[in-house]
Design a protein around this motif. Structure first.
Motif, short mmCIF file in Angstrom:
data_model
loop_
_atom_site.label_atom_id
_atom_site.label_comp_id
_atom_site.label_asym_id
_atom_site.label_seq_id
_atom_site.Cartn_x
_atom_site.Cartn_y
_atom_site.Cartn_z
N ASN A 150 14.82 13.93 11.10
CA ASN A 150 15.94 14.14 10.19
C ASN A 150 16.23 12.87 9.38
OD1 ASN A 150 16.29 16.78 11.02
ND2 ASN A 150 17.83 16.27 12.56
N ALA A 151 16.12 11.72 10.06
CA ALA A 151 16.38 10.44 9.37
C ALA A 151 15.33 10.18 8.29
CB ALA A 151 16.39 9.30 10.39
N VAL A 152 14.08 10.49 8.61
CA VAL A 152 12.99 10.30 7.62
C VAL A 152 13.15 11.29 6.48
CG1 VAL A 152 10.50 10.44 7.24
CG2 VAL A 152 11.37 9.32 9.30
N ASN A 153 13.41 12.53 6.82
CA ASN A 153 13.54 13.58 5.78
C ASN A 153 14.66 13.27 4.79
OD1 ASN A 153 11.40 15.13 6.62
ND2 ASN A 153 12.63 16.58 7.80
N ALA A 154 15.69 12.58 5.26
CA ALA A 154 16.83 12.25 4.38
C ALA A 154 16.41 11.33 3.24
CB ALA A 154 17.94 11.61 5.20
N THR A 155 15.26 10.67 3.38
CA THR A 155 14.78 9.73 2.36
C THR A 155 13.72 10.34 1.44
OG1 THR A 155 12.97 8.83 3.71
CG2 THR A 155 15.16 7.85 4.01
N LEU A 156 13.36 11.61 1.70
CA LEU A 156 12.22 12.21 1.00
C LEU A 156 12.64 13.28 -0.01
CD1 LEU A 156 9.88 12.78 4.11
CD2 LEU A 156 9.84 10.85 2.52
N GLU A 157 11.72 13.57 -0.94
CA GLU A 157 11.89 14.71 -1.83
C GLU A 157 11.71 15.98 -1.00
OE1 GLU A 157 12.65 14.58 -5.04
OE2 GLU A 157 12.63 12.38 -5.15
N ILE A 180 0.86 -1.18 0.00
CA ILE A 180 0.00 0.00 0.00
C ILE A 180 0.90 1.23 0.00
CG2 ILE A 180 -1.90 1.20 1.15
CD1 ILE A 180 -2.64 -1.63 0.36
N THR A 181 0.66 2.13 -0.94
CA THR A 181 1.51 3.33 -1.02
C THR A 181 0.77 4.60 -0.63
OG1 THR A 181 0.97 3.56 -3.38
CG2 THR A 181 2.95 2.32 -2.82
N GLY A 182 -0.52 4.51 -0.36
CA GLY A 182 -1.26 5.69 0.07
C GLY A 182 -2.73 5.60 -0.27
N ARG A 183 -3.47 6.61 0.15
CA ARG A 183 -4.90 6.71 -0.16
C ARG A 183 -5.08 7.74 -1.27
NH1 ARG A 183 -9.19 3.88 0.75
NH2 ARG A 183 -10.51 5.69 1.11
N THR A 184 -5.95 7.42 -2.22
CA THR A 184 -6.19 8.38 -3.29
C THR A 184 -6.76 9.68 -2.75
OG1 THR A 184 -8.37 7.40 -3.69
CG2 THR A 184 -6.55 6.60 -5.04
N LYS A 185 -7.57 9.58 -1.68
CA LYS A 185 -8.20 10.78 -1.13
C LYS A 185 -7.33 11.46 -0.06
CE LYS A 185 -12.94 9.28 -2.01
NZ LYS A 185 -14.24 8.87 -1.42
N ASP A 186 -6.37 10.73 0.50
CA ASP A 186 -5.51 11.31 1.54
C ASP A 186 -4.41 12.19 0.96
OD1 ASP A 186 -6.87 10.34 3.66
OD2 ASP A 186 -5.50 8.71 4.13
N ILE A 187 -4.07 11.95 -0.29
CA ILE A 187 -3.00 12.73 -0.92
C ILE A 187 -3.41 14.20 -0.93
CG2 ILE A 187 -1.80 13.15 -3.10
CD1 ILE A 187 -1.98 10.14 -3.62
N PRO A 230 3.05 6.71 3.83
CA PRO A 230 4.40 6.15 4.00
C PRO A 230 5.27 6.99 4.95
CG PRO A 230 3.79 6.27 1.67
CD PRO A 230 2.77 7.06 2.43
N ILE A 231 5.06 8.30 4.96
CA ILE A 231 5.86 9.18 5.82
C ILE A 231 5.44 9.00 7.27
CG2 ILE A 231 6.51 11.59 6.25
CD1 ILE A 231 5.84 12.07 3.21
#
Length: 549
Positions: free
Chosen positions: A487-494, A416-423, A436-437
């Motif tokens: 900081n650890a999570v942010n390092a993996t994100l756009e 599961i990568t997310g909800r269409t309505k949650d984006i 995912p975040i």
């Protein structure tokens, strides 16, 4: 179909093993047993009593209250008498109760023990016949269960209904808007039941522990339906305060939970055995084995062959943490609209981060826009008295739209990568998928609940509540941990996805304050509404990384 329906299964068990105990109801800490023969007698008597009320065939009859033996019995009596059951959560807003009972045109309601019974009873529409279960904490009713059963002859001449007949209406708790009544037919249940028996066959005497709300399709299918097909014993939780006491007493062979429950297990273990000490003990070979066995026995999970988690994503760090204790949690996936029959990880084929492979006969595809879709015989025909929402539920070629986005790997495992309505879209015009975040940051054990929001903001912000352990720590320690994880999570994100800051909410998120659904899902829109001013105030200050409400 070769599988018998639930009423037929009860009659079969009562004939073949009449004295075998099926349901165990705790009353003041003492377990009261109900054999299959006793259950059959109760169900037949109540079915006759319901018919005596003069309700038209197919009338809707609701069941309320916390999980009890009589919840099962009422469900079966309603079906035997030719009516349709409607489940209600023991902790549900008065507005939701009124809406569901009115929308379904419910004629009668079984009232079980629950918190805030007076508030619940005030929401029941006038003219609805009330039948009280034989427990303390039940409001004033028109009839009492025991009186009706005693005054009624056993129901005779049960006729097996057509598989297309409606068995129950399951109202989704919904994170937005009014609940929707999902139609579940007998055929839907039989298909899911056959698949369950094939994918997860019984092994010897099965024993279940019922504590998640029976109004939810997960508990209803896995525990109530599962128990009657496996011939499993079912032990009911007396009240939430006794979970840590009664679960070890029962030691089930299959345990079903939501991520929040497994998170509480972790917090309970760490309270008695701090992480550093636990790590040290697990490195000593002989001691490690003894510690694992002791922890599992203390939790009541030493006999569990299947440990399932559903209803929401389980953080991978939590799954890995539990796996170190030989507690292998299996993530599954489903929704009320497909009768919780979709995908599951299984013992020996458990892939962390995924929700498993498709169940037998459950056709699954990923649409061009990434939406997960299903087509099989357990999928609902639609929503009760809601043609518009039903039309939106299906694609033009008849596939169920889940509203979830995902991907399938080369071995057939679904992620599961997310909800269409949650984006949501930030002020920068960039889209962000929060799930995912949220899952990544949830590895911080000081966090209890969290919600990533960004609509109307330049950069998204995470709002969290603290776990009991986190709330006891000094703020400086909690803050340092939150910043490190962020900081650890942010390092993996756009760049546009990065967490700008974390807001630590003062109050816990509960059903009572309308932040959580009865199935313990966070209502994102309510979080945005509640913390709107706080977000507006602190969003401009890019230097502060943690804000305490």
């Amino acid at each position: 179909m070769s599988l018998k329906n639930p009423v037929e299964m009860l009659l079969q068990w009562a004939k073949e093993q009449p004295n075998k105990a099926w349901l165990y109801q705790p009353v003041d800490g003492i377990w009261k047993k109900y054999s299959f023969a006793e259950c059959e007698a109760q169900v037949r008597g109540m079915a006759t009593a319901l018919r005596k009320l003069g309700l038209p065939a197919g009338s809707r009859i609701a069941i309320s209250g916390r999980n009890t033996a009589h919840w099962f019995l009422a469900d079966l009596a309603i079906a035997m008498a030719g009516y349709i059951s409607v489940g209600l959560y023991p902790k549900q807003s008065g507005d939701a109760v009124k809406f569901i009972l009115t929308h379904s045109d419910t004629k009668a309601i079984f009232v079980g023990p629950m918190p805030d019974a007076d508030e619940f009873m005030a929401a029941v529409p006038e003219g609805t016949i009330k039948i009280g279960f034989p427990y303390e904490g039940v409001g004033q009713c028109d009839h009492k269960w025991d009186d009706l059963v005693r005054a009624s002859e056993p129901f005779a001449g049960y006729q097996t209904p057509d598989p297309s007949s409606i068995y129950t209406l399951i109202y989704t708790s919904g994170t937005t808007g009014n609940p929707k009544g999902v139609i579940i037919t007998i055929g839907n249940m039989l298909f899911a039941g056959e698949g369950m028996l094939k994918a997860m066959p019984g092994k010897g005497q099965e024993r279940f522990f019922s504590y998640l709300p029976l109004a939810h399709a997960f508990e209803r299918g896995a525990v109530e339906l599962g128990s009657i097909y496996y011939g499993a014993e079912v032990f009911f939780l007396e009240n939430l305060e006794k979970l840590a006491e009664q679960l070890p007493e029962v030691a089930p062979t299959r345990f079903f939970g939501v991520p929040l429950v497994y998170g509480r297990f972790q917090a309970g273990i760490l309270k008695k055995l701090p992480q550093k000490k636990l790590d040290r003990l697990l490195k000593i070979p002989v001691v490690s084995s003894l510690i694992k066995k002791k922890i599992k026995k203390g939790m009541g999970l030493q006999n569990a062959r299947y440990l399932f988690v559903g209803a929401a994503p389980m953080p991978i760090p939590l799954m890995k943490w539990l796996a170190r204790l030989d507690i292998d949690v299996l993530q599954g996936y489903g929704m009320t609209e497909n009768n919780i029959y979709a995908t599951a990880n299984l013992p020996g084929a458990n892939r962390w981060g995924s929700v498993g492979r498709a169940q037998p006969g459950a056709d699954m595809r990923i649409a061009e826009d990434g939406e997960i879709q299903f087509k099989h015989a357990a999928v609902t025909q639609g929503y009760y008295h809601d043609a518009e929402k039903t039309a939106e539920l299906f694609t033009s070629d008849g596939w169920l739209r889940t509203g979830d986005k995902g991907r399938i790997d080369e071995d057939g495992y679904l992620y599961i990568t997310g909800r269409t309505k949650d984006i949501f879209k930030t002020l920068k015009g960039k889209y962000v998928a929060p799930a995912p975040i949220e899952g990544a940051l949830s590895r911080d054990t000081d966090i209890d609940q969290l919600c990533f929001v960004g609509t109307g903001l330049k950069q998204p912000i995470m709002i969290v509540t603290l776990s009991a352990d986190g709330a006891r720590k000094p703020r400086s320690e909690v803050e340092a941990g939150l910043i490190a994880e962020m900081n650890a999570v942010n390092a993996t994100l756009e760049n546009h996805e990065e967490i700008a800051k974390i807001i630590v909410a003062r109050d816990a998120w509960t059903i009572d304050n309308n932040i959580m659904t009865p199935t313990m899902k966070v209502k994102r829109n309510e979080v945005e509404k509640k913390y709107g001013e706080l977000l507006e105030k602190h969003a401009p200050n890019v230097k502060e990384k943690v804000v305490w409400e």
